[in-house]
Scaffold this motif. Structure first.
Motif, PDB file in Angstrom:
ATOM      1  N   THR A 137      59.540  11.593  26.290  1.00  0.00           N
ATOM      2  CA  THR A 137      59.000  11.186  24.985  1.00  0.00           C
ATOM      3  C   THR A 137      59.187   9.673  24.827  1.00  0.00           C
ATOM      4  OG1 THR A 137      61.131  11.740  24.009  1.00  0.00           O
ATOM      5  CG2 THR A 137      59.390  13.367  23.752  1.00  0.00           C
ATOM      6  N   PRO A 138      58.251   9.009  24.138  1.00  0.00           N
ATOM      7  CA  PRO A 138      58.367   7.550  24.009  1.00  0.00           C
ATOM      8  C   PRO A 138      59.496   7.156  23.052  1.00  0.00           C
ATOM      9  CG  PRO A 138      56.410   8.348  22.849  1.00  0.00           C
ATOM     10  CD  PRO A 138      57.019   9.538  23.512  1.00  0.00           C
ATOM     11  N   ASP A 139      60.077   5.965  23.271  1.00  0.00           N
ATOM     12  CA  ASP A 139      61.086   5.455  22.344  1.00  0.00           C
ATOM     13  C   ASP A 139      60.413   4.895  21.099  1.00  0.00           C
ATOM     14  OD1 ASP A 139      63.274   6.009  24.021  1.00  0.00           O
ATOM     15  OD2 ASP A 139      62.777   4.257  25.227  1.00  0.00           O
ATOM     16  N   GLN A 140      59.254   4.310  21.303  1.00  0.00           N
ATOM     17  CA  GLN A 140      58.441   3.821  20.170  1.00  0.00           C
ATOM     18  C   GLN A 140      56.999   4.139  20.484  1.00  0.00           C
ATOM     19  OE1 GLN A 140      58.777  -0.388  19.063  1.00  0.00           O
ATOM     20  NE2 GLN A 140      60.810  -0.352  19.993  1.00  0.00           N
ATOM     21  N   GLY A 141      56.157   4.242  19.434  1.00  0.00           N
ATOM     22  CA  GLY A 141      54.743   4.521  19.631  1.00  0.00           C
ATOM     23  C   GLY A 141      54.478   6.010  19.736  1.00  0.00           C
ATOM     24  N   ARG A 142      53.197   6.349  20.034  1.00  0.00           N
ATOM     25  CA  ARG A 142      52.815   7.757  20.063  1.00  0.00           C
ATOM     26  C   ARG A 142      51.968   8.063  21.297  1.00  0.00           C
ATOM     27  NH1 ARG A 142      49.038   8.907  15.215  1.00  0.00           N
ATOM     28  NH2 ARG A 142      47.999   7.106  16.147  1.00  0.00           N
ATOM     29  N   VAL A 143      52.090   9.289  21.781  1.00  0.00           N
ATOM     30  CA  VAL A 143      51.180   9.774  22.815  1.00  0.00           C
ATOM     31  C   VAL A 143      50.602  11.089  22.311  1.00  0.00           C
ATOM     32  CG1 VAL A 143      50.951  10.592  25.188  1.00  0.00           C
ATOM     33  CG2 VAL A 143      52.546   8.743  24.675  1.00  0.00           C
ATOM     34  N   LEU A 144      49.278  11.139  22.162  1.00  0.00           N
ATOM     35  CA  LEU A 144      48.645  12.357  21.662  1.00  0.00           C
ATOM     36  C   LEU A 144      47.709  12.910  22.728  1.00  0.00           C
ATOM     37  CD1 LEU A 144      47.532  10.977  18.156  1.00  0.00           C
ATOM     38  CD2 LEU A 144      49.621  12.230  18.688  1.00  0.00           C
ATOM     39  N   THR A 145      47.711  14.226  22.906  1.00  0.00           N
ATOM     40  CA  THR A 145      46.740  14.829  23.818  1.00  0.00           C
ATOM     41  C   THR A 145      46.058  15.984  23.095  1.00  0.00           C
ATOM     42  OG1 THR A 145      48.418  16.320  24.712  1.00  0.00           O
ATOM     43  CG2 THR A 145      48.011  14.305  25.955  1.00  0.00           C
TER      44      THR A 145
END
Ligand code: ATP
Length: 238
Positions: A76-84
Motif C-alpha cells: 500500500t502507498p505511504d502517500q497518494g492513491r492507487v485505484l483499480t
C-alpha cells in the motif's frame, strides 16, 4: 473510464544501518539514525485506460516492481492513491499461492479461488489449464515433487486462464524454456486483443516494445517519460 489510477504515490522503505545489538546501542548513544528512509517511489501519477498495454521501464532499482505490487494491492502507498477497476491478476510472485503438499489438480482449484474464480468457472477452464501447462501426466502428483519449470508452467497456466480485466506481469517471461515462453507470449497477446489491460515489467526491451503500445520510464522513483513504448525504449538505451 480508466482501469488504473495512480495518483501522487509515494512509497518509502527503511534502510537499516546497524547489524548487531552492539552497533544499535552505540548508534543510539551517539544519537545516529538507525535507519534512513529510501524513496522507492517519489510522487508518481498516471492513468491506464481500458485495453491499454503499458510497459514499466527503468534500470535496476528504479521502482518498477514496487509500482506493480502497489497496483496489485500487495503493497500500500505511504502517500497518494492507487485505484483499480475490475479483477486484477498479478503474475508477480508466480506460484505464491501454491501449497507443496497438494496435488497439481488441487492447487489449480486453490489458486483459481485466490484469483477470484468460482468453482464453476474453474471447472469450465480446468482442461484448458492442464493442456496449456503440458503436465497432464503429473497433475495428481504433489507439487513438491515438481521441477521448478513444471511448477512455473502450472502456476502461469492458472493465472492466464483466469477471468481478469487487468493482468500484471513481472519479468515472468524470462523463466521457463523457450517454446513455453513463446506460448505464454502468444496467450498474453491474445488476452490483449480481447481487450484486457496489461501492465508489464521486463528488461527484454524488444519484447516489451512489440507487446506494449505505451511505455512509462521510471528513474529514481519518478516518471522520466510517458509515451510511445518505442520512444521510451529509445530513451532507456540513449
Ligand atoms: N521490502 C523492501 N525493503 C527495502 N527496500 C526495498 C524493498 N522493496 C524494494 N526496495 C528498494 O526499492 C527500490 C526499488 O525496487 P524495485 O524492486 O521496485 O525496483 P525495480 O525497478 O523493479 O528493479 P529491478 O529492475 O532490479 O527488478 C530498490 O532500491 C529496492 O532496494
Amino acid at each position: 473510464m480508466p482501469r488504473i489510477v495512480v495518483d501522487a504515490v509515494h512509497k518509502d522503505f527503511k534502510l537499516r544501518h546497524t547489524h548487531s545489538i552492539k552497533e544499535t546501542f552505540v548508534a543510539a548513544v551517539k544519537r545516529k539514525p538507525l535507519t534512513t528512509d529510501f524513496h522507492a517511489l517519489d510522487g508518481v501519477s498516471f492513468e491506464i485506460g481500458e485495453g491499454e498495454s503499458v510497459a514499466l521501464l527503468g534500470f535496476n532499482g528504479s521502482g518498477k516492481s514496487t509500482m506493480l505490487k502497489l497496483i496489485s494491492g500487495v503493497l500500500t502507498p505511504d502517500q497518494g492513491r492507487v485505484l483499480t477497476r475490475g479483477r486484477v491478476a498479478g503474475l508477480i510472485e508466480v506460484g505464491a499461492g501454491f501449497h507443496p503438499d497438494l496435488s497439481g489438480r488441487e492447487n489449480i482449484y486453490l489458486n483459481a479461488a485466490i484469483l477470484g474464480m468460482t468453482k464453476k468457472e474453474t471447472d469450465d477452464r480446468y482442461e484448458q489449464i492442464v493442456e496449456f501447462s503440458e503436465i497432464e501426466q503429473f497433475i495428481d502428483t504433489e507439487v513438491k515433487h515438481y521441477s521448478s519449470g513444471m511448477f512455473l508452467r502450472l502456476a502461469f497456466s492458472v493465472a492466464i486462464h483466469t477471468e481478469v480485466d487487468i493482468l500484471l506481469i513481472d519479468e515472468i517471461l524470462s523463466v521457463g524454456d523457450e517454446p513455453f515462453q513463446k506460448k505464454c507470449l502468444a496467450r498474453i497477446r491474445q488476452l490483449h486483443d480481447q481487450g484486457k489491460t496489461l501492465v508489464v515489467v521486463s528488461h527484454d526491451l524488444d519484447m516489451v516494445a512489440s507487446l506494449c503500445e505505451r511505455g512509462i520510464l521510471l528513474r529514481g522513483g519518478k516518471i522520466a517519460f510517458d509515451g510511445a513504448s518505442d520512444e521510451a525504449v529509445g530513451k532507456m538505451r540513449a
